[in-house]
Design an enzyme around this catalytic site. Sequence first.
Site, mmCIF file in Angstrom:
data_model
loop_
_atom_site.group_PDB
_atom_site.id
_atom_site.type_symbol
_atom_site.label_atom_id
_atom_site.label_comp_id
_atom_site.label_asym_id
_atom_site.label_seq_id
_atom_site.Cartn_x
_atom_site.Cartn_y
_atom_site.Cartn_z
ATOM 1 N N CYS A 19 -23.730 -4.365 3.684
ATOM 2 C CA CYS A 19 -23.121 -3.035 3.775
ATOM 3 C C CYS A 19 -24.117 -2.042 4.370
ATOM 4 O O CYS A 19 -25.210 -1.850 3.817
ATOM 5 C CB CYS A 19 -22.661 -2.552 2.398
ATOM 6 N N CYS A 26 -22.195 -9.801 0.741
ATOM 7 C CA CYS A 26 -21.397 -8.603 0.998
ATOM 8 C C CYS A 26 -22.147 -7.346 0.580
ATOM 9 O O CYS A 26 -22.075 -6.310 1.260
ATOM 10 C CB CYS A 26 -20.056 -8.685 0.280
ATOM 11 N N ASP A 68 0.816 -1.220 0.000
ATOM 12 C CA ASP A 68 0.000 0.000 0.000
ATOM 13 C C ASP A 68 0.847 1.267 0.000
ATOM 14 O O ASP A 68 0.360 2.330 0.354
ATOM 15 C CB ASP A 68 -0.926 0.066 1.228
ATOM 16 N N CYS A 80 -23.958 -15.404 -4.854
ATOM 17 C CA CYS A 80 -23.903 -14.854 -3.493
ATOM 18 C C CYS A 80 -23.765 -13.341 -3.532
ATOM 19 O O CYS A 80 -22.905 -12.799 -4.244
ATOM 20 C CB CYS A 80 -22.727 -15.468 -2.728
#
Length: 356
Positions: free
Chosen positions: A173, A169, A106, A166
């Site tokens: 949220c 997620c 990162d 699926c």
Amino acid sequence: PPDPREVLTRAMLRGDLASQHYLPKSAAWRGRPERLLKGGKSIVSRLYRYPCEPGVAEEDPSTGIIATYARGSDYHSVLKRTLLDELADDLRRRYGKGTRLRPAVDSAPLFERDLAFRKGLGWYGRQGSIIHPEVGANGLLAQLVVDRDIEGEESEGLHPDRCGTCRLCVQVCPTAAIHPDGYRVDSRRCISYWTIETRGMIPRWIRERMGRRVFGCDDCTMICPWNRQGDRAVPGGLEPRAENVAPDLLGLLEDCVPGRFEGRFHLSPVLRAGWDGMARNVLIAMGNSDGAGLKEVALKRFRDQSSEVVRATALWAYHRHGGDAGIGRKDPSPLVRNEAEDLLSGQPALPPSPSF
């Protein structure tokens, strides 16, 4: 998947990157080894698993919630050290002691997910991260830039998309930040973005959906069914620290001052939020909690705090517990006065229409 430069450009044009304007600036040369290391020729990519188990007593209203990846030591340092320990000696033995390496986690302009996908380290998950059967959705990517052409780094073969139908997620949220079909995340609606990447006021509608999250949000990661199959070893140092699992909100707020904050979160990713950003986040958690004594704590922080953002957030938390927001009308800061008028207007905090 499409070219990552095109994806980045489209995200920027849609506004999905919010204030992260630094991301597209390097798009033209992002990922080129020679720009990341003088004479760089190769990039080695690795995927590591981190613990992704719910914290103890996360339903306790007196505690806050830190995203699971941030409960241990700073993964940037841990993974850089892990990469060098695993590969540096071997590469220098094979290619000479003069081989130069640069670990990147990162911290360099790379297309990490694209590299990982093409290396066969997993597929693009609906919630935006790379998912691997042995790691689950809770993986961290690390790269090593090398000034040699590396042999023997054969791809595992491209993983097919195993998310199937699926959409857990997407559904979990709290702010509808993930596109209904997945694969796109709008930072303007993402709790992780607001609690980590920003220093100003968090929109009121986001605050009300944050619950007791004080650093990040990984609901979309923790709910992934593939996590139950992940059995790859976790690098040492990523294990959760006891004080970062269900931390006490009152104690946490006391530590969100210069000097104490750095000691409380020594070598932790939470330092990225800054003491004032973390104090803001903790006050929001207090405003969303029904724990005892929080009204008085918010009022004290409003009166004592020099940061106008923290003061305005304390006013909001005080108001959430029944306090009179009118005390903010005479504050020297326009930001605080505007917050007071907004609260006194009685207008509901409505989210904007989804940009998808």
